[in-house]
Design a protein around this motif. Structure first.
Motif, mmCIF file in Angstrom:
data_model
loop_
_atom_site.group_PDB
_atom_site.id
_atom_site.type_symbol
_atom_site.label_atom_id
_atom_site.label_comp_id
_atom_site.label_asym_id
_atom_site.label_seq_id
_atom_site.Cartn_x
_atom_site.Cartn_y
_atom_site.Cartn_z
ATOM 1 N N GLU A 106 0.816 -1.202 0.000
ATOM 2 C CA GLU A 106 0.000 0.000 0.000
ATOM 3 C C GLU A 106 0.859 1.264 0.000
ATOM 4 O O GLU A 106 0.442 2.288 -0.527
ATOM 5 N N ARG A 118 -8.215 7.466 -3.928
ATOM 6 C CA ARG A 118 -9.292 8.010 -3.080
ATOM 7 C C ARG A 118 -10.614 7.294 -3.382
ATOM 8 O O ARG A 118 -11.343 6.900 -2.480
ATOM 9 N N HIS A 165 -10.628 3.729 -1.980
ATOM 10 C CA HIS A 165 -10.849 3.628 -0.531
ATOM 11 C C HIS A 165 -12.237 4.074 -0.124
ATOM 12 O O HIS A 165 -12.807 3.547 0.826
ATOM 13 N N MET A 184 -14.355 1.162 -0.740
ATOM 14 C CA MET A 184 -14.148 0.172 0.326
ATOM 15 C C MET A 184 -14.910 0.579 1.580
ATOM 16 O O MET A 184 -15.520 -0.267 2.245
ATOM 17 N N ASP A 185 -14.897 1.880 1.886
ATOM 18 C CA ASP A 185 -15.655 2.361 3.049
ATOM 19 C C ASP A 185 -17.144 2.128 2.862
ATOM 20 O O ASP A 185 -17.871 1.905 3.823
ATOM 21 N N ARG A 239 -15.667 -4.597 -0.010
ATOM 22 C CA ARG A 239 -14.454 -5.119 0.597
ATOM 23 C C ARG A 239 -14.139 -6.546 0.187
ATOM 24 O O ARG A 239 -13.149 -7.118 0.611
#
Lengths: 254, 119
Positions: B6, B80, B83, B86-87, B91
Motif C-alpha cells: 500500500e 481516493r 478507498h 471500500m468504506d 471489501r
C-alpha cells in the motif's frame, strides 16, 4: 428548573450470562430521571442505578474526562458520558448504548480485550537499547522535542475513536486509531530507540494502511489527540521505510 | 497479519494530493483568468489563446510538468475512489477494485502522454 422536571433515558440492556428469567435478549429500558442543568448523562445513569434499577451495568470512574472509562453511544454518537450534558438533549429522549464495534459484555460495558491486544502490539512505551544508570541522571528533553509528540500522548484510551471509525466496523483486525497514534507518539519521542521494531507492526496491512482517512476518530476524540493526523504521519514514515528497502542494501545503515 | 504494498500506491496518492493542491489553482488562474484577460481585447481571442497556450505547452519542461500533475492527480483520484468504495462496503473483491481504479488512472495517463506529444 423545578425539582419535578424529568428527562427520559432509553438504555440498552443485555445480560447474556443469566439463565432462565434473568437471561435476556438485547432490549431497551426507559427510565425517567430528574433533570438538572448541571447533570451529565453519567449522573443520570448513576441515579438510575441508585434509585431505579441496581442491575444496570456500566463503567465509570473519574467523572472528569481523564480516566476514559465512561465512553458510550449517546444518541448514536460516541461520547464520554461524564462530558455529555443532559441540557444539550432536553427535552428529547436520550438513547444510551454501548460503544459500537465492540462485543457487549453486559448492558453498557464492552469487551476491551482485543483493544488491549492491539495496543500492546504497537509497544507503546519507551524502548532503549541501553538503559542509563540512575546516577547518570534523567534523559533530557527540550521543549521542542516534547512538542513533537505531546499532543499524541494525551490519549486516555477511551476507545471512542474505535466506535467512530468505519474501517473498524468492517475490518475487525484493523489496529485502530488510538493504538496507531500511541505507536506514533513513541516513534516521535527522542528518548525512544524502538522505532524500527514498532514500525514492523505499524507497516502491516491491518495497521496504518488499513486507514482510509475518514477522520471521524479525530472528530470524536475528547482530548483533541488527532489520531487521523498521527496515522497520516505514520503513513509517510512507513512509505519512506518501504522505498528505502529498495535502495539501501540489507543490513546497511543500521 | 500481512506486509503491504500500500505504501507504493499511497505515495502516488500523496504526491498527487500535493501537486493537485499546489499546481491546479495556478493552472486555473493562468489558463482560466490571466490568458483570457490578456487576449480578451484582441480579435479572434480563441485563436490567440490557442496559439499562446500551445506555444507555451510545447516546451518540454512544461510538457513534463503537465504530465506529472496529470499523472499523479489521476492516481490520487484512483486511490481516493478505491478507498471510498471500500468504506461504502466493497471489501470482498479488493483486488479487482484496485485493478479497475489504477488501470483507469493509467489509461488516463497514456491519453495525457498522447495529447501532450501532439501539442
Amino acid at each position: 428548573m423545578s425539582d419535578n422536571t424529568k428527562i427520559t433515558l432509553e438504555v440498552f440492556r443485555y445480560h447474556p450470562e443469566g439463565t432462565g428469567q434473568t437471561a435476556s435478549k438485547p432490549s431497551y429500558d426507559r427510565y425517567d430521571v430528574p433533570f438538572h442543568d448541571d447533570w451529565v448523562v453519567l449522573d443520570a445513569l448513576n441515579w438510575i442505578k441508585d434509585n431505579s434499577d441496581g442491575s444496570l451495568t456500566y463503567r465509570w470512574s473519574c467523572r472528569m474526562g481523564v480516566c476514559g472509562s465512561c465512553g458510550m453511544m449517546v444518541n448514536g454518537e460516541p461520547k464520554l458520558t461524564c462530558a455529555a450534558f443532559l441540557k444539550d438533549y432536553y427535552p428529547k429522549v436520550i438513547k444510551i448504548e454501548p460503544l459500537v464495534n465492540f462485543q457487549v459484555e453486559r448492558d453498557l460495558t464492552v469487551d476491551m480485550e482485543q483493544f488491549m491486544e492491539k495496543l500492546e502490539s504497537v509497544q507503546p512505551y519507551v524502548i532503549r537499547d541501553d538503559v542509563n544508570q540512575t546516577d547518570d541522571g534523567e534523559y533530557k528533553q527540550s521543549p521542542a522535542q516534547l512538542a513533537r509528540y505531546k499532543q499524541y500522548s494525551m490519549c486516555i484510551n477511551c476507545m471512542l475513536c474505535y466506535s467512530a471509525c468505519p474501517v473498524m466496523g468492517s475490518e475487525p483486525e484493523f489496529v485502530g486509531p488510538a493504538a496507531l497514534a500511541l505507536g506514533h507518539r513513541y516513534n516521535l519521542d527522542n528518548r525512544d530507540q524502538g522505532t524500527s521494531q514498532r514500525m514492523d507492526r505499524m507497516m502491516e496491512h491491518e495497521a496504518v494502511w488499513g486507514c482510509t482517512f475518514v477522520g471521524e476518530c479525530s472528530t470524536v476524540c475528547p482530548k483533541n489527540v488527532d489520531p487521523a493526523g498521527a496515522i497520516q504521519q505514520a503513513k509517510a514514515a512507513s512509505a519512506q521505510k518501504y522505498f528505502k528497502k529498495f535502495f539501501v542494501p540489507k543490513g546497511a545503515g543500521k | 497479519m500481512s506486509k503491504s504494498n500500500e505504501a507504493f500506491w499511497w505515495s502516488l496518492f500523496s504526491a498527487g494530493g500535493v501537486l493537485a493542491a499546489l499546481c491546479m489553482p495556478v493552472f486555473v488562474l493562468i489558463t482560466g483568468f490571466l490568458i483570457p484577460k490578456l487576449v480578451g481585447g484582441k480579435e479572434d481571442p480563441a485563436l490567440v489563446f490557442y496559439d499562446m497556450f500551445s506555444s507555451m505547452a510545447s516546451k518540454w519542461p512544461v510538457r513534463i510538468t503537465l504530465f506529472a500533475v496529470i499523472f499523479f492527480s489521476l492516481f490520487h483520484c484512483a486511490h481516493r475512489i478505491r478507498h471510498t468504495l471500500m468504506d461504502l462496503g466493497l471489501r470482498h473483491s479488493t483486488g479487482l477494485l484496485a485493478a479497475i481504479c489504477y488501470l483507469s488512472a493509467l489509461t488516463g495517463s497514456v491519453f495525457a502522454v498522447l495529447a501532450l506529444i501532439r501539442l
